[in-house]
Design a protein around this motif. Structure first.
Motif, PDB file in Angstrom:
ATOM      1  N   THR A  50       0.842  -1.195   0.000  1.00 31.56           N
ATOM      2  CA  THR A  50       0.000   0.000   0.000  1.00 31.56           C
ATOM      3  C   THR A  50       0.876   1.244   0.000  1.00 31.56           C
ATOM      4  N   ASN A  96      -5.929  -1.355  -6.405  1.00 28.82           N
ATOM      5  CA  ASN A  96      -7.088  -0.938  -5.618  1.00 28.82           C
ATOM      6  C   ASN A  96      -6.846   0.480  -5.157  1.00 28.82           C
ATOM      7  N   ALA A  98      -8.704   4.086  -3.264  1.00 26.01           N
ATOM      8  CA  ALA A  98      -9.799   4.735  -2.559  1.00 26.01           C
ATOM      9  C   ALA A  98      -9.862   6.159  -3.087  1.00 26.01           C
ATOM     10  N   TYR A 108     -16.157   8.492  -0.457  1.00 28.50           N
ATOM     11  CA  TYR A 108     -15.087   7.580  -0.851  1.00 28.50           C
ATOM     12  C   TYR A 108     -15.666   6.484  -1.721  1.00 28.50           C
ATOM     13  N   GLU A 110     -14.322   2.844  -3.398  1.00 22.29           N
ATOM     14  CA  GLU A 110     -13.253   1.847  -3.549  1.00 22.29           C
ATOM     15  C   GLU A 110     -13.381   1.205  -4.921  1.00 22.29           C
ATOM     16  N   TRP A 112     -11.544  -1.344  -7.979  1.00 23.28           N
ATOM     17  CA  TRP A 112     -10.600  -2.408  -8.295  1.00 23.28           C
ATOM     18  C   TRP A 112     -10.264  -2.404  -9.782  1.00 23.28           C
TER      19      TRP A 112
END
Length: 122
Positions: A50, A96, A98, A108, A110, A112
């Motif tokens: 991340t 991925n 946000a 927000y 999310e 993919w």
């Protein structure tokens, strides 16, 4: 809507390197954390790395010292440089993000990517 386009997967031999990229586009106010996940055949999806908007990174123990995640905030793009690849790194890699998107209220979302296959032969 937000779309993610991944690129860079392929077939490599053990010990070689490969780079992945993932570009976000659409009606985006800003992007928070960006991440890479992977899913090996017959296994659950797992977090690989991340990166925050400020550049703070976190890695799975299995890839520490071999993989590097980075991002270009001007291009809404996240990268994953994979070095010293091992057969156990084989799998489909997903980005991925946000994203903050407009609406009656900022929210927000999310998102993919579609996944890109990485195959490491021994």
């Amino acid at each position: 809507q937000v779309q993610l386009v991944e690129s860079g997967g392929g077939l490599v031999q053990a010990g070689e390197s490969l780079g992945l990229s993932c570009a976000a586009s659409g009606n985006i106010i800003s992007i928070n954390t960006m991440a890479w996940y992977r899913q090996a055949p017959g296994k659950q999806r797992e977090l690989v790395a991340t990166i925050t908007p400020a550049g703070s990174t976190n890695y799975a123990d299995s890839v520490k010292g071999r993989f590097t995640i980075s991002r270009d905030n001007t291009k809404n793009t996240v990268y994953l440089q994979m070095n010293s690849l091992k057969p156990e790194d084989t799998g489909t890699y997903y980005c991925n993000v946000a994203a903050v998107v407009p609406g009656p209220f900022y929210r927000y979302l999310e998102v993919w990517g579609q996944g890109t296959l990485v195959t490491v032969s021994s």
